[in-house]
Each structure stands twice: as C-alpha cells, then as structure tokens.
Motif scaffolding. Sequence first.
Motif, PDB file in Angstrom:
ATOM      1  N   SER A 192      39.312  -6.361 -37.732  1.00  0.00           N
ATOM      2  CA  SER A 192      39.546  -6.738 -39.126  1.00  0.00           C
ATOM      3  C   SER A 192      38.244  -6.985 -39.890  1.00  0.00           C
ATOM      4  O   SER A 192      38.099  -6.545 -41.031  1.00  0.00           O
ATOM      5  N   SER A 193      37.272  -7.649 -39.276  1.00  0.00           N
ATOM      6  CA  SER A 193      36.010  -7.887 -39.986  1.00  0.00           C
ATOM      7  C   SER A 193      35.223  -6.589 -40.153  1.00  0.00           C
ATOM      8  O   SER A 193      34.603  -6.363 -41.198  1.00  0.00           O
ATOM      9  N   VAL A 194      35.258  -5.730 -39.130  1.00  0.00           N
ATOM     10  CA  VAL A 194      34.560  -4.450 -39.233  1.00  0.00           C
ATOM     11  C   VAL A 194      35.246  -3.569 -40.282  1.00  0.00           C
ATOM     12  O   VAL A 194      34.581  -2.859 -41.035  1.00  0.00           O
ATOM     13  N   HIS A 195      36.572  -3.659 -40.346  1.00  0.00           N
ATOM     14  CA  HIS A 195      37.326  -2.914 -41.362  1.00  0.00           C
ATOM     15  C   HIS A 195      36.834  -3.301 -42.756  1.00  0.00           C
ATOM     16  O   HIS A 195      36.591  -2.430 -43.593  1.00  0.00           O
ATOM     17  N   ARG A 196      36.648  -4.596 -42.977  1.00  0.00           N
ATOM     18  CA  ARG A 196      36.158  -5.056 -44.283  1.00  0.00           C
ATOM     19  C   ARG A 196      34.755  -4.527 -44.560  1.00  0.00           C
ATOM     20  O   ARG A 196      34.433  -4.138 -45.681  1.00  0.00           O
ATOM     21  N   LEU A 256      32.558  12.570 -39.593  1.00  0.00           N
ATOM     22  CA  LEU A 256      32.687  11.123 -39.695  1.00  0.00           C
ATOM     23  C   LEU A 256      32.194  10.511 -38.398  1.00  0.00           C
ATOM     24  O   LEU A 256      32.389  11.078 -37.321  1.00  0.00           O
ATOM     25  N   ARG A 257      31.577   9.366 -38.480  1.00  0.00           N
ATOM     26  CA  ARG A 257      30.964   8.750 -37.305  1.00  0.00           C
ATOM     27  C   ARG A 257      31.999   8.344 -36.280  1.00  0.00           C
ATOM     28  O   ARG A 257      31.728   8.370 -35.069  1.00  0.00           O
ATOM     29  N   ALA A 258      33.179   7.959 -36.724  1.00  0.00           N
ATOM     30  CA  ALA A 258      34.246   7.565 -35.799  1.00  0.00           C
ATOM     31  C   ALA A 258      35.588   7.866 -36.443  1.00  0.00           C
ATOM     32  O   ALA A 258      35.719   7.781 -37.668  1.00  0.00           O
ATOM     33  N   PRO A 259      36.576   8.199 -35.638  1.00  0.00           N
ATOM     34  CA  PRO A 259      37.914   8.393 -36.194  1.00  0.00           C
ATOM     35  C   PRO A 259      38.405   7.162 -36.964  1.00  0.00           C
ATOM     36  O   PRO A 259      39.202   7.281 -37.882  1.00  0.00           O
ATOM     37  N   GLU A 295      40.626   6.385 -40.470  1.00  0.00           N
ATOM     38  CA  GLU A 295      41.746   5.459 -40.586  1.00  0.00           C
ATOM     39  C   GLU A 295      41.566   4.521 -41.780  1.00  0.00           C
ATOM     40  O   GLU A 295      42.504   4.249 -42.511  1.00  0.00           O
ATOM     41  N   VAL A 296      40.350   4.020 -41.962  1.00  0.00           N
ATOM     42  CA  VAL A 296      40.079   3.128 -43.095  1.00  0.00           C
ATOM     43  C   VAL A 296      40.296   3.870 -44.406  1.00  0.00           C
ATOM     44  O   VAL A 296      40.932   3.357 -45.319  1.00  0.00           O
ATOM     45  N   LEU A 297      39.805   5.103 -44.485  1.00  0.00           N
ATOM     46  CA  LEU A 297      40.021   5.910 -45.694  1.00  0.00           C
ATOM     47  C   LEU A 297      41.508   6.133 -45.945  1.00  0.00           C
ATOM     48  O   LEU A 297      41.988   5.992 -47.067  1.00  0.00           O
TER      49      LEU A 297
END
Length: 145
Positions: A71-75, A131-134, A138-140
């Motif tokens: 969650s924090s990385v998502h932000r 993209l650096r990671a899938p 997902e965030v997009l």
Amino acid sequence: MAGALQGGLFPNRIWLNDYSQYESTSILKSVLSRELSAEEERLVQLSGGIPELLHALIWGIKNGAATQSWSSVHREIRSVIDLIGARSFLLERLYELQAGSSDFQSKSDHILKQAGLVRTDLINGVRVSSLRAPYVSEVLRLDSV
C-alpha cells in the motif's frame, strides 16, 4: 523505487539493479524457509524484482498481510505517475508500455527510467523499453478505473 543515486561521492549515476525472477523467488523461499503458495508466486512475479516491493512483500507475508504490504509503495508509484502526468507525452508513453515492450524512445524513456517506472534492455542489438514491473501496470490500471 529510486532508479539511481547521484551526488556526493558519486560523479555518475549508479543504476540499482532489480532482482531476477529466480533471485526474487529464492530470496523469499530462503527467508520463509518453505515453498511459496501460488498467490505468493504471483506476487513475486508482479514485483518485477524491485527490491522495495520484494522486501515489503516479505514483511507482509511474515505478518499475515501480504495483500496490504504494497500500500505505501502503491502510493509512491501513484505519486510519481501523477507528477510525470503533468507532461502528457510521458503519461501516454507509460500507457503504450503497459501494452508491451517497444523500441526505446529517448525523449520519454530516459525520464521514465530515472523516475523508476521503466527499464531498458538491449535485445539483439536494439534498445527496448518496458515497464519496470507488472505492478506498475496494475497501478495504472487500478487508478484509471
């Protein structure tokens, strides 16, 4: 998520390498001292080997909160996407790369790589961006709904 360190004793950028899929899986298995579940394997794959995502995942699994561990990385990722979104050509390029890898475009991809969202590889003598990671995809996807 930082892509590079610069300044101080470092006259040039030092690119921080992500773990390979094999390394990521091995690290997680070693820390947990067991085989991974199918869901854990899926999360490792989503991490793209980004150390921050992998270490957050390890913490989450150990604390029974694997699905909340990012969650924090998502932000952080969302904030970076919001910042680069001020330059529409960068956001458009992210959505292009969400569809799949493509030839390196110096105008946008260098900036996106420095932002920690994109990686570039040399494949058969051609510089390719993805993209650096899938999880970035997902965030997009999640935040565009």
